[in-house]
Design an enzyme around this catalytic site. Structure first.
Site, PDB file in Angstrom:
ATOM      1  N   HIS A 134       0.832  -1.203   0.000  1.00 19.78           N
ATOM      2  CA  HIS A 134       0.000   0.000   0.000  1.00 19.78           C
ATOM      3  C   HIS A 134       0.869   1.258   0.000  1.00 19.78           C
ATOM      4  CE1 HIS A 134      -3.714   2.269   1.205  1.00 19.78           C
ATOM      5  NE2 HIS A 134      -2.794   3.114   1.636  1.00 19.78           N
ATOM      6  N   GLU A 135       1.817   1.314   0.918  1.00 17.91           N
ATOM      7  CA  GLU A 135       2.660   2.505   1.033  1.00 17.91           C
ATOM      8  C   GLU A 135       3.653   2.619  -0.122  1.00 17.91           C
ATOM      9  OE1 GLU A 135       2.165   4.945   2.932  1.00 17.91           O
ATOM     10  OE2 GLU A 135       0.587   3.972   4.088  1.00 17.91           O
ATOM     11  N   HIS A 150       2.035   4.181  -3.074  1.00 18.62           N
ATOM     12  CA  HIS A 150       1.914   5.632  -2.944  1.00 18.62           C
ATOM     13  C   HIS A 150       3.198   6.297  -3.440  1.00 18.62           C
ATOM     14  CE1 HIS A 150      -1.896   6.016  -1.009  1.00 18.62           C
ATOM     15  NE2 HIS A 150      -1.551   5.432   0.122  1.00 18.62           N
TER      16      HIS A 150
END
Length: 227
Positions: free
Chosen positions: A23-24, A27
């Site tokens: 997820h990170e 980003h």
């Protein structure tokens, strides 16, 4: 501690850590592709979990949710990015914001696909192998659910969750710096609410929301009901 309890804890960790790391990283990768080198310079495009662990969001919050019999979710240390590098800061902010939930959705699809591929032989294998039993009936459903929990949780339009990036499209550019400052204070208050409200009032609106959204989507993706 029983074998099933140990298996639940191990599977929770093996599901949760990759979910928040991807997820990170996504980003940061999205920001990098849009011209922002901030995350890359700070070594945050790495898949090494140690680079992304947040003591509260990665450890304490998930444990609290498990103890309260709620959905297992949390967050990693946010990947830094600088919208000023983007050609279109408003559009870039939305793309970066949605990259994380998109990564979780992709992982959920992968988990469901594996479950469908193994569905036919699973009827026999779950009886022959305890390890496969845990993998198919515990790990895969949990992997799909946790990724969907993270996706829908982060899509809430509350700063600084990813869903709040939509505000960047509607706010005038001159107000964006103030908006980014508000993000620093909104999330701690939100976290207090989601932990304190269920404890005091025995009512967990976040769990209801996640079970209704992530739970229903998981049942659509998986070959059997898991939520």
């Amino acid at each position: 501690m029983s074998e099933s309890q140990l298996a639940y804890i191990v599977c929770s960790i093996l599901c949760f850590v990759p979910a928040i790391v991807f997820h990170e990283v996504m980003h940061g990768f999205a920001a990098y592709r849009l011209g922002d080198p901030t995350a890359k310079r700070q070594g945050r495009l790495s898949l090494n979990p140690l680079k992304h662990i947040d003591p509260f969001g990665t450890v304490i919050l998930p444990l609290c949710m498990m103890l309260m019999n709620g959905p297992v979710f949390g967050y990693a240390k946010p990947v830094p990015y600088n919208p000023s590098y983007f050609k279109d800061p408003k559009k870039g902010d939305v793309i970066v914001g949605l990259a994380g939930p998109a990564a979780n959705l992709a992982l959920a699809f992968v988990g469901a696909m594996v479950a469908w591929i193994l569905y036919a032989p699973a009827h026999t294998l779950v009886l022959e192998s305890q390890l496969f039993n845990y993998f198919y009936l515990l790990f895969l459903p949990m992997f799909v659910l946790i990724n969907l929990y993270l996706m829908f949780f982060n899509l809430l339009p509350i700063p600084p969750l990813d869903g709040s990036s939509i505000f960047a499209l509607v706010l005038p550019k001159k107000y964006l710096p103030q908006y980014y400052k508000i993000q620093q204070y909104a999330f701690p208050i939100f976290l207090i609410v989601i932990v304190v409200v269920p404890y005091v009032f025995h009512f967990n609106p976040v769990s209801i929301y996640l079970n209704w959204t992530a739970g229903n989507v998981a049942n659509l993706l998986f070959p059997f009901s898991i939520a």
